[in-house]
Design an enzyme around this catalytic site. Sequence first.
Site, PDB file in Angstrom:
ATOM      1  N   ARG A   1      17.237  74.729  52.516  1.00 27.29           N
ATOM      2  CA  ARG A   1      16.305  75.656  51.846  1.00 27.29           C
ATOM      3  C   ARG A   1      14.893  75.127  52.089  1.00 27.29           C
ATOM      4  O   ARG A   1      14.663  73.909  51.988  1.00 27.29           O
ATOM      5  CB  ARG A   1      16.574  75.769  50.337  1.00 27.29           C
ATOM      6  CG  ARG A   1      17.878  76.472  49.982  1.00 27.29           C
ATOM      7  CD  ARG A   1      18.026  76.674  48.489  1.00 27.29           C
ATOM      8  NE  ARG A   1      17.168  77.765  48.006  1.00 27.29           N
ATOM      9  CZ  ARG A   1      16.928  77.983  46.707  1.00 27.29           C
ATOM     10  NH1 ARG A   1      17.419  77.161  45.801  1.00 27.29           N
ATOM     11  NH2 ARG A   1      16.170  78.997  46.340  1.00 27.29           N
TER      12      ARG A   1
ATOM     13  N   ASP B   1       8.327  74.519  42.658  1.00 27.73           N
ATOM     14  CA  ASP B   1       9.126  74.075  43.802  1.00 27.73           C
ATOM     15  C   ASP B   1       8.295  73.301  44.799  1.00 27.73           C
ATOM     16  O   ASP B   1       8.833  72.540  45.601  1.00 27.73           O
ATOM     17  CB  ASP B   1       9.779  75.284  44.466  1.00 27.73           C
ATOM     18  CG  ASP B   1      10.877  75.839  43.586  1.00 27.73           C
ATOM     19  OD1 ASP B   1      10.570  76.563  42.621  1.00 27.73           O
ATOM     20  OD2 ASP B   1      12.055  75.506  43.833  1.00 27.73           O
TER      21      ASP B   1
ATOM     22  N   ARG C   1      20.929  74.100  42.493  1.00 27.35           N
ATOM     23  CA  ARG C   1      19.600  74.677  42.748  1.00 27.35           C
ATOM     24  C   ARG C   1      18.580  74.010  41.845  1.00 27.35           C
ATOM     25  O   ARG C   1      18.918  73.142  41.052  1.00 27.35           O
ATOM     26  CB  ARG C   1      19.651  76.170  42.458  1.00 27.35           C
ATOM     27  CG  ARG C   1      20.358  76.497  41.111  1.00 27.35           C
ATOM     28  CD  ARG C   1      19.897  77.724  40.438  1.00 27.35           C
ATOM     29  NE  ARG C   1      18.531  77.626  39.998  1.00 27.35           N
ATOM     30  CZ  ARG C   1      18.123  76.968  38.924  1.00 27.35           C
ATOM     31  NH1 ARG C   1      18.992  76.315  38.163  1.00 27.35           N
ATOM     32  NH2 ARG C   1      16.838  76.941  38.600  1.00 27.35           N
ATOM     33  N   GLY C   2      17.335  74.396  41.996  1.00 30.55           N
ATOM     34  CA  GLY C   2      16.268  73.819  41.163  1.00 30.55           C
ATOM     35  C   GLY C   2      15.620  72.667  41.897  1.00 30.55           C
ATOM     36  O   GLY C   2      16.318  71.740  42.315  1.00 30.55           O
ATOM     37  N   ALA C   3      14.307  72.708  42.054  1.00 30.21           N
ATOM     38  CA  ALA C   3      13.639  71.745  42.929  1.00 30.21           C
ATOM     39  C   ALA C   3      14.007  70.286  42.671  1.00 30.21           C
ATOM     40  O   ALA C   3      14.499  69.601  43.565  1.00 30.21           O
ATOM     41  CB  ALA C   3      12.127  71.961  42.839  1.00 30.21           C
TER      42      ALA C   3
ATOM     43  N   ASN D   1       6.585  78.784  43.048  1.00 31.77           N
ATOM     44  CA  ASN D   1       7.664  78.843  42.068  1.00 31.77           C
ATOM     45  C   ASN D   1       8.401  80.160  42.227  1.00 31.77           C
ATOM     46  O   ASN D   1       8.017  81.023  43.034  1.00 31.77           O
ATOM     47  CB  ASN D   1       7.105  78.683  40.645  1.00 31.77           C
ATOM     48  CG  ASN D   1       8.188  78.327  39.646  1.00 31.77           C
ATOM     49  OD1 ASN D   1       8.949  77.384  39.843  1.00 31.77           O
ATOM     50  ND2 ASN D   1       8.292  79.105  38.581  1.00 31.77           N
ATOM     51  N   LYS D   2       9.468  80.326  41.455  1.00 31.70           N
ATOM     52  CA  LYS D   2      10.308  81.514  41.569  1.00 31.70           C
ATOM     53  C   LYS D   2       9.489  82.804  41.590  1.00 31.70           C
ATOM     54  O   LYS D   2       8.522  82.939  40.837  1.00 31.70           O
ATOM     55  CB  LYS D   2      11.270  81.535  40.366  1.00 31.70           C
ATOM     56  CG  LYS D   2      12.270  82.660  40.345  1.00 31.70           C
ATOM     57  CD  LYS D   2      13.066  82.806  41.627  1.00 31.70           C
ATOM     58  CE  LYS D   2      13.651  81.489  42.059  1.00 31.70           C
ATOM     59  NZ  LYS D   2      14.149  81.474  43.428  1.00 31.70           N
TER      60      LYS D   2
ATOM     61  N   GLN E   1      18.503  83.750  37.164  1.00 28.16           N
ATOM     62  CA  GLN E   1      18.552  82.360  36.694  1.00 28.16           C
ATOM     63  C   GLN E   1      18.155  82.263  35.213  1.00 28.16           C
ATOM     64  O   GLN E   1      18.671  81.429  34.469  1.00 28.16           O
ATOM     65  CB  GLN E   1      17.625  81.449  37.519  1.00 28.16           C
ATOM     66  CG  GLN E   1      18.110  81.163  38.926  1.00 28.16           C
ATOM     67  CD  GLN E   1      17.544  82.115  39.954  1.00 28.16           C
ATOM     68  OE1 GLN E   1      17.360  83.299  39.684  1.00 28.16           O
ATOM     69  NE2 GLN E   1      17.305  81.628  41.160  1.00 28.16           N
TER      70      GLN E   1
HETATM   71  C1  LIG Z   1      12.849  72.666  37.562  1.00 28.41           C
HETATM   72  S1  LIG Z   1      11.891  73.739  38.466  1.00 28.41           S
HETATM   73  C2  LIG Z   1      13.132  74.561  39.369  1.00 28.41           C
HETATM   74  C3  LIG Z   1      12.592  75.742  40.123  1.00 28.41           C
HETATM   75  O1  LIG Z   1      13.542  76.076  41.138  1.00 28.41           O
HETATM   76  C4  LIG Z   1      13.956  77.411  40.920  1.00 28.41           C
HETATM   77  O2  LIG Z   1      14.241  78.073  42.109  1.00 28.41           O
HETATM   78  P1  LIG Z   1      15.803  78.272  42.552  1.00 28.41           P
HETATM   79  O3  LIG Z   1      16.537  78.759  41.340  1.00 28.41           O
HETATM   80  O4  LIG Z   1      15.703  79.289  43.675  1.00 28.41           O
HETATM   81  O5  LIG Z   1      16.259  76.909  43.020  1.00 28.41           O
HETATM   82  C5  LIG Z   1      12.770  78.036  40.249  1.00 28.41           C
HETATM   83  O6  LIG Z   1      11.706  78.248  41.161  1.00 28.41           O
HETATM   84  C6  LIG Z   1      12.428  76.955  39.258  1.00 28.41           C
HETATM   85  O7  LIG Z   1      11.175  77.063  38.683  1.00 28.41           O
END
Ligand SMILES: CSC[C@H]1O[C@H](OP(=O)(O)O)[C@H](O)[C@@H]1O
Length: 337
Positions: A82, A221, A48-50, A231-232, A180
């Site tokens: 996603r 994201d 995960r993570g952009a 973002n989250k 997270q």
């Molecule tokens: C390095 S920024 C990653 C960004 O992605 C996360 O979302 P997810 O855990 O659902 O992939 C979150 O928005 C982070 O800020």
Amino acid sequence: MKALRWLDPPEGPAIALLDQTRLPDEEVTLVCRDVPSLVAAIRSLAVRGAPLLGIAGGYGVALAAALGTDVQAAAEEVIRARPTAVNLGWGARRVLSAYAEGRDPLAEAHAIAAEEDEASGRMGEYGLTLVPDGARVLTHCNTGALAAGGHGTAFALVVAAHRAGRLKHLWVDETRPLLQGARLTAYEARRHGIPYAVLPDNAAGSLFAAGEVDLVVVGADRIARDHSVANKIGTYPLAVLAHHHGVPFVVVAPTSTFDPDARTGGDIPIERRDPAEVTFIGGRRVVPEESPAYNPAFDVTPGHLVTAIVTEQGVITRANGGNLGLLGGTASDNAGQ
Ligand SMILES: CSC[C@H]1O[C@H](OP(=O)(O)O)[C@H](O)[C@@H]1O
């Protein structure tokens, strides 16, 4: 710690992932030997993570090419996994283009990974110019090596500040519903010896009110042309709190997170996830049976609430008229921004 590794034959071709759904208790490697298993890992947030999704998207297309399967169909399947992180489609399309042009898709996927590692280091340097001495920094979700290249994005700023002796304390939002922050950012902070404390998301307001937050740093994201930042979920309220309390709100993201096709935040698709992620905790239902639940994975912060966007090319601030023109020069040139 590598969140994602490419495996060459004889171990591969395959993509090895540190399964993030098992952290922090177990460090389990998940080996994806085909695109459907990678897509499942993306959907379950095992990866995960952009920016890391951009890397994974690229290797997913390279894996299809290595297996001799339909590369176009594989790219489309990965991109659909996603919707919000623009990096996923960006990485997959970039490797697909290389393949279509007769260039080595695996070399292109490796290039993306190397660029994101380099970008993380530069974002840490540029981000450090925005950190006051003795800073108490609040962050949301996870933006470290489990979400990007190198030490991550916003977390790369945290690591740089810690190493420079400027970080007094890191406040880590737990980040419901998938935690997270509590599970992953705390895990990474411990590995770096960073002083931190985890807090319920709904406790952040009381920290601002007590004057315990000097800087908010988050990832992204997808960033639209008007500087709206997806973002989250839970990021937007932090931006409002920061604005109300006069605390800088800083977004850290590589340029691969900018979406020139998104004119405003309204153009950013917001992922809606399974309500069971809200109604169950640790496998136990915590609501009356059959309770409906609302579970958007992201929200959008309007650009006017963003103090600065730190990228690997420099720092965007309102001082430059809020356009996407990046401030050039070295990190020290931006110190006064
Ligand atoms: C390095 S920024 C990653 C960004 O992605 C996360 O979302 P997810 O855990 O659902 O992939 C979150 O928005 C982070 O800020």
